[in-house]
Design an enzyme around this catalytic site. Structure first.
Site, PDB file in Angstrom:
ATOM      1  N   ASP A 281      32.371  42.592  32.527  1.00 53.10           N
ATOM      2  CA  ASP A 281      32.672  41.263  32.008  1.00 53.10           C
ATOM      3  C   ASP A 281      34.151  40.983  32.315  1.00 53.10           C
ATOM      4  O   ASP A 281      34.909  41.894  32.659  1.00 53.10           O
ATOM      5  CB  ASP A 281      32.378  41.166  30.501  1.00 53.10           C
ATOM      6  CG  ASP A 281      32.200  39.710  30.065  1.00 53.10           C
ATOM      7  OD1 ASP A 281      32.624  38.800  30.804  1.00 53.10           O
ATOM      8  OD2 ASP A 281      31.645  39.475  28.969  1.00 53.10           O
TER       9      ASP A 281
HETATM   10  C1  BGC Z   1      31.802  35.947  29.361  1.00 53.09           C
HETATM   11  C2  BGC Z   1      30.736  36.193  30.398  1.00 53.09           C
HETATM   12  C3  BGC Z   1      30.963  35.284  31.585  1.00 53.09           C
HETATM   13  C4  BGC Z   1      32.356  35.499  32.128  1.00 53.09           C
HETATM   14  C5  BGC Z   1      32.669  34.632  33.331  1.00 53.09           C
HETATM   15  C6  BGC Z   1      33.195  35.970  29.939  1.00 53.09           C
HETATM   16  O1  BGC Z   1      34.102  35.462  29.010  1.00 53.09           O
HETATM   17  O2  BGC Z   1      31.678  36.886  28.325  1.00 53.09           O
HETATM   18  O3  BGC Z   1      29.465  35.995  29.855  1.00 53.09           O
HETATM   19  O4  BGC Z   1      29.988  35.521  32.557  1.00 53.09           O
HETATM   20  O5  BGC Z   1      33.282  35.184  31.099  1.00 53.09           O
HETATM   21  O6  BGC Z   1      32.758  33.312  32.992  1.00 53.09           O
END
Ligand code: BGC
Length: 734
Positions: A281
């Site tokens: 993540d």
């Molecule tokens: C989120 C993810 C997301 C990523 C990219 C993160 O803050 O937890 O689910 O895919 O950002 O936007």
């Protein structure tokens, strides 16, 4: 090019026509075979030709947004988006263009200007349909739009189990049950990957609370974890075959998820034999060494303390502490997932059939709305004279949840209410209303009724308006967002007082919930009608009006328990509420595998509304429950529509007694659409893991010998026809 047709069964509106509609849309076709050789062989062959410098290119990406990174859009192939990983043009390896995708293709904070996409209803609405075919259509819709916009990797769908009804991301997820979540997530993946894009399931694992997500240690019994959250992922992964898995921000039993060798190496890769790649993540790689624990790619690397998967890893390779075999493995996993679905193929941006995709959003909400209470007030009589619609910005549009999953629908948002506050995602914190307005949709369907609007700011004005109408419909909203949990289940901004005042002024009060979670309803006994519309998506206002007026017979069933009080939850206080953000907190998920309805059953507590619950304007009967099989279990039964309206029902099979001990576990479900008087025989095959417990010592699932009693029920904990079977002792792996 061959067009792959998604078949459909058992929904409110036959989806066959819908699927055809979607799949005949320009560019919506099954991916062509990428080459005549299998993806693993091809990945090995190409990887062998790469230089180490090229290999490392694939191992780290950036958050490709103007405010987070100085890289100009021209260097990102013209696309600002959540993620970007450079490719290797010499070998035909494309850049990975990654977009968030749980509820549609996102355009984070408008980085791409007026680039719109179909905004689907909340994941909770999809799960309320209990309809795998709908999930597949939703996945295909998102995959198609992503491809048409030049993306080849979807950062969705989200599928953590719902353990806390205050979790700010539950609206992106599906349910509290591993079978329901696993089956639906798998179908979304299959639909998406049929369009030639890689799909990612996330957030692995136990990202069940948002507050303190980077500093939260999620503690759980390892066996219970396998039987609950990991079982959901396992089902989604084995059925859906996603190319990628995203590890989460939190720790699991003391170890950060993206550096967690047990979760990543032992379970996901070694035990489940999953061949894809694990991406982190954004900002979830806190230290070096995660590549040894199974992480294959560092995403959004400028959010981490270092680009660990570049220079530091190159130095480790030179020093011999990071092996070439592992480097090749990481690269091959990425390549094979691209090749397996054709995501390496360049596709020129294409037109999107937004009209066809709007039908998917509409059908999603039609099947996702749950009718929770109806004291002879719904559907609204066609001859109704006067209605007052109160609150919830129902004169403007419908609410969406916020954060990285927010989708900008065609034409943009109708209204935005910035909220701000503290926290890393404070800038993202804003209520967005979109689509058509419920008020306008009701007026369209009931042209002869006088339908007024009252904003619902003050109880006295709302009550006065309600007093003058035959029926009062109050729209209540509760905004949820990534990065924040709600402190409790109350409605914000005095809405409870508005509903109570309206209910006291008008005996025919109906409440429509636009929420991303279960909520408390202190006024419930004083109203006559109640529907959960979740976050309805761009076409949801119409679906709400159709359900209220009976043009659509409601058929959604709750994918999550509505508790009577937070005191009944495994953790009555919201985790970390009083602790400053980023200070470590420990959350004991001591309910283990007894998530949601299982917890309530075990505690002997009655919820406000149980998992699986949902009313219809017709009624159904079940009969002839029989169990078949020797060591496996298959159930057959008959369902009949006993009313005068066509409609869909979701009969649910629960394990209710195991060797003399009461229990409640969902073993199977099927969405069945029936005309008045029609009956159908249903057959459900039970996944043996749902009858078993997991033994972490032997790494085996174990079915204890004994008597297994099942109940065919309308919701978790309901009475129903029962049948029993004696099963022999059985052990199996994975
Ligand atoms: C989120 C993810 C997301 C990523 C990219 C993160 O803050 O937890 O689910 O895919 O950002 O936007």
């Amino acid at each position: 090019m061959k067009t792959k047709r998604l078949t459909s069964r058992s929904q409110t509106t036959p989806l066959c026509a819908l699927s055809l509609l979607i799949l005949s849309a320009p560019g919506l076709t099954a991916a062509a075979p990428t080459a005549n050789i299998d993806p693993d062989t091809r990945a090995r062959t190409i990887e062998a030709q790469m230089t180490d410098e090229e290999r490392f290119t694939l191992l780290h990406g950036i958050m490709a947004l103007p405010q987070k990174d100085p890289v100009p859009a021209s260097e990102l192939g013209g696309i600002y988006a959540a993620g970007y990983v450079a490719g290797v043009p010499r070998l035909g390896i494309p850049a990975l263009r990654e977009t968030d995708a749980s509820l549609g293709v996102t355009n984070p904070r408008g980085a791409r200007g007026n680039d719109f996409a179909t905004a689907l209803p909340a994941g909770l609405a999809l799960a309320s349909s209990f309809n795998p075919y709908l999930a597949r259509s939703a996945g295909a819709t998102v995959g198609n739009e992503a491809r048409a916009k030049g993306f080849n990797v979807l950062l969705g769908g989200g599928m953590d189990l719902i353990r806390d009804p205050r979790n700010g991301r539950n609206f992106e997820y599906l349910s509290e049950d591993p079978l329901l979540s696993g089956v639906l997530a798998a179908e979304e993946v299959i639909g998406a990957q049929s369009q030639g894009v890689v799909s990612t399931v996330k957030h692995y694992a136990l990202n069940a609370n948002e507050s303190h997500r980077r500093a939260l240690d999620a503690r759980i019994d390892p066996a219970a974890l396998r039987e609950s959250d990991l079982l959901a992922f396992q089902i989604a992964i084995e059925r859906g075959k996603p190319g990628s898995v995203m590890c989460s921000y939190n720790r699991v039993n003391g170890v950060y998820a993206c550096g967690n060798g047990y979760l990543q190496n032992e379970v996901l890769k070694e035990t489940w034999h999953w061949p894809g790649w694990i991406m982190s993540d954004w900002g979830a790689v806190y230290a070096p060494g995660y590549e040894q624990q199974g992480l294959d790619q560092q995403s959004g690397s400028q959010l981490d303390p270092k680009v660990f998967f570049d220079a530091p890893l190159k130095a480790d390779l030179a020093a011999g502490t990071f092996t070439h075999a592992r480097l090749s493995d990481m690269v091959r996993r990425i390549l094979r997932s691209l090749y397996a679905v054709g995501a390496d193929k360049p596709t020129p941006p294409g037109p999107i059939d937004f009209a066809a995709h709007n039908e998917v959003a509409l059908e999603g909400e039609r099947q996702g709305i749950v009718l929770l209470k109806n004291d002879n007030v719904l559907p609204l009589a066609p001859a109704i004279h006067s209605i007052v619609v109160i609150g919830g910005h129902a004169n403007v549009g419908v609410l969406s949840g916020g954060g990285s999953s927010l989708v900008t629908p065609p034409g943009g948002f109708k209204a935005t209410n910035p909220l701000g506050g503290e926290g890393e995602m404070a800038d993202w914190r804003a209520e967005h209303y979109s689509g058509t307005a419920p008020l306008a949709e009701l007026r369209k369907i009931l042209p002869n009724a006088v339908i007024r609007y009252e904003p619902g700011l003050y109880p006295a004005s709302a009550a006065a308006a309600a007093h003058r109408a035959d029926v009062a419909i109050v729209f209540v909203t509760k905004y949820e967002q990534e990065g924040y949990d709600s402190p409790d289940l109350t409605l914000p901004a005095g809405q409870d007082a508005i509903v109570s005042a309206v209910a006291a002024a008008n005996p025919n009060t109906i409440v429509v919930l636009e929420t991303g979670n279960p909520i408390a309803m202190p006024w419930r006994d004083h109203i006559k009608g109640l529907i959960a519309a979740w976050y309805p998506g761009q076409a949801g206002a119409r679906a709400i009006a159709e359900v209220l007026t009976g043009k659509i017979n409601p058929s959604g069933h709750l994918p999550v328990t509505f508790p009577a009080s937070t005191a009944d939850l495994p953790r009555p206080d919201a985790p970390g509420l009083d602790t400053p953000e980023d200070q470590p907190i420990t959350v004991n998920y001591s309910e283990g595998a007894d998530v949601g309805y299982r917890w309530f059953a075990k505690q002997g507590r009655a919820p406000l509304y149980p998992f699986g619950y949902g009313l219809s304007y017709t009624h159904f009967s079940y009969s002839n429950l029989h169990l078949h099989g020797k060591s496996d279990l298959t159930a057959t039964f008959t369902i009949r529509n006993e009313g005068t309206l066509a409609g869909a029902d979701i009969p649910q099979l629960y394990l209710t007694n195991l060797g003399g001990t009461k229990t409640v576990r969902l073993l199977g479900f099927q969405r069945v659409f029936l005309s008045p008087g029609e009956s159908r025989q249903v057959e459900l095959h039970v996944d043996p893991r749902l009858l078993a417990s997991y033994d972490t010592q032997t790494k085996q699932w174990r079915i204890s010998p004994g008597r297994y009693e099942v109940t065919l029920a309308k919701y978790a904990g309901a009475e129903g026809e029962t049948a029993a079977m004696t099963l022999p002792k059985r052990q199996f792996g994975h």
